[in-house]
Design an enzyme around this catalytic site. Structure first.
Site, PDB file in Angstrom:
ATOM      1  N   ASP A  51      31.138  39.935  29.269  1.00  0.00           N
ATOM      2  CA  ASP A  51      30.707  39.644  30.647  1.00  0.00           C
ATOM      3  C   ASP A  51      29.231  39.241  30.683  1.00  0.00           C
ATOM      4  O   ASP A  51      28.825  38.438  31.523  1.00  0.00           O
ATOM      5  CB  ASP A  51      30.988  40.822  31.588  1.00  0.00           C
ATOM      6  N   GLU A  92      21.093  41.366  37.626  1.00  0.00           N
ATOM      7  CA  GLU A  92      22.329  41.665  36.890  1.00  0.00           C
ATOM      8  C   GLU A  92      22.117  41.483  35.383  1.00  0.00           C
ATOM      9  O   GLU A  92      22.565  42.294  34.578  1.00  0.00           O
ATOM     10  CB  GLU A  92      23.421  40.720  37.392  1.00  0.00           C
ATOM     11  N   GLU A 144      33.721  36.253  42.924  1.00  0.00           N
ATOM     12  CA  GLU A 144      32.949  37.431  43.326  1.00  0.00           C
ATOM     13  C   GLU A 144      33.860  38.527  43.890  1.00  0.00           C
ATOM     14  O   GLU A 144      33.673  39.714  43.604  1.00  0.00           O
ATOM     15  CB  GLU A 144      31.897  37.045  44.383  1.00  0.00           C
ATOM     16  N   GLU A 214      40.612  35.490  35.780  1.00  0.00           N
ATOM     17  CA  GLU A 214      40.142  36.881  35.864  1.00  0.00           C
ATOM     18  C   GLU A 214      41.106  37.825  35.136  1.00  0.00           C
ATOM     19  O   GLU A 214      40.675  38.731  34.429  1.00  0.00           O
ATOM     20  CB  GLU A 214      39.955  37.312  37.328  1.00  0.00           C
TER      21      GLU A 214
END
Ligand SMILES: Cc1ncc(CN)c(N)n1
Length: 225
Positions: A51, A92, A144, A214
């Site tokens: 990620d 992030e 998101e 995803e």
């Protein structure tokens, strides 16, 4: 052309229509394992490294959404919403670096796995100026929203999320991120209301493809290599 029920946006209609892939993306076994505390930590470390790479690739995508929000939206507030999202990616990336040290994941040695590369290629294609603003905003919302819904689930009542993983859950499961996703959704819905039938077909397709990417990303993480 598909008819939208009263007071419901296209996105909710499409989520209902594609409920099984939506649930697969937002309630994936990997996420459920974080929530119930059974998560395999090598899977978590895989997810963390992959990620981190994904987010670095997501930055140019969000930057391209920002440019489109400035040029194509006709609503000055769109730019502010997307700019907020881009700014939070800075935090992030710093968060990922701290987590990398905490979990002993050396990002410089992490190689992007297939699911990550394919997702990245998909995002690159969406950055083309040929892609309509409504389609981009739909994709952006879905990317998101999957994280928001997934990680918020790990914080809901009855969770047994390990303390060391709650940081990740709060990062995407917090109310501010939920509010931000809702603002992005409103932008997408506003654009979809005025979109042609052809653009609606494209936006629905892109929504489903985000969900598939995803799911593949969670699957890859669960593989834990
Ligand atoms: C794979 C994936 N999808 C979505 C997000 C949330 N920006 C993320 N960090 N990684």
């Amino acid at each position: 052309m598909e008819k939208k029920p009263e007071n419901r946006g296209m996105i909710d209609t499409w989520i209902d229509k594609h409920r099984s892939i939506y649930s697969a993306a937002t309630r994936h076994a990997f996420v459920v394992s974080i929530r119930d505390g059974s998560v395999d930590l090598s899977s978590f470390r895989t997810w963390l490294g992959q990620d981190y790479l994904f987010v670095r690739g997501f930055v140019p995508f969000v930057a391209s959404v920002l440019i489109r929000a400035c040029k194509d939206s006709g609503e000055s507030s769109d730019m502010e919403v997307v700019l907020g999202g881009l700014a939070s990616l800075n935090d992030e990336i710093e968060w990922f670096k701290r987590e990398g040290s905490k979990w002993d994941v050396d990002f410089s040695t992490v190689v992007p796995q297939n699911a990550n590369q394919e997702y990245r290629r998909f995002l690159d294609a969406l950055m083309s100026s040929e892609v309509k603003y409504a389609v981009i905003m739909t994709a952006f919302w879905a990317i998101e929203a999957v994280y928001q819904e997934s990680f918020a689930h790990c914080l809901e009542d009855g969770n047994k999320t390990p303390v060391g993983l709650t940081g990740a859950c709060h990062r995407w499961g917090n109310d501010g991120f939920k509010q931000y996703c809702s603002s992005v959704k409103n932008i997408a819905e506003r654009c979809l209301e005025n979109a042609s039938g052809e653009v609606l077909v494209e936006a629905e397709d892109v929504l489903v493809r985000v969900l598939e990417h995803e799911v593949a990303f969670w699957e890859m993480s669960r593989g834990g290599q």
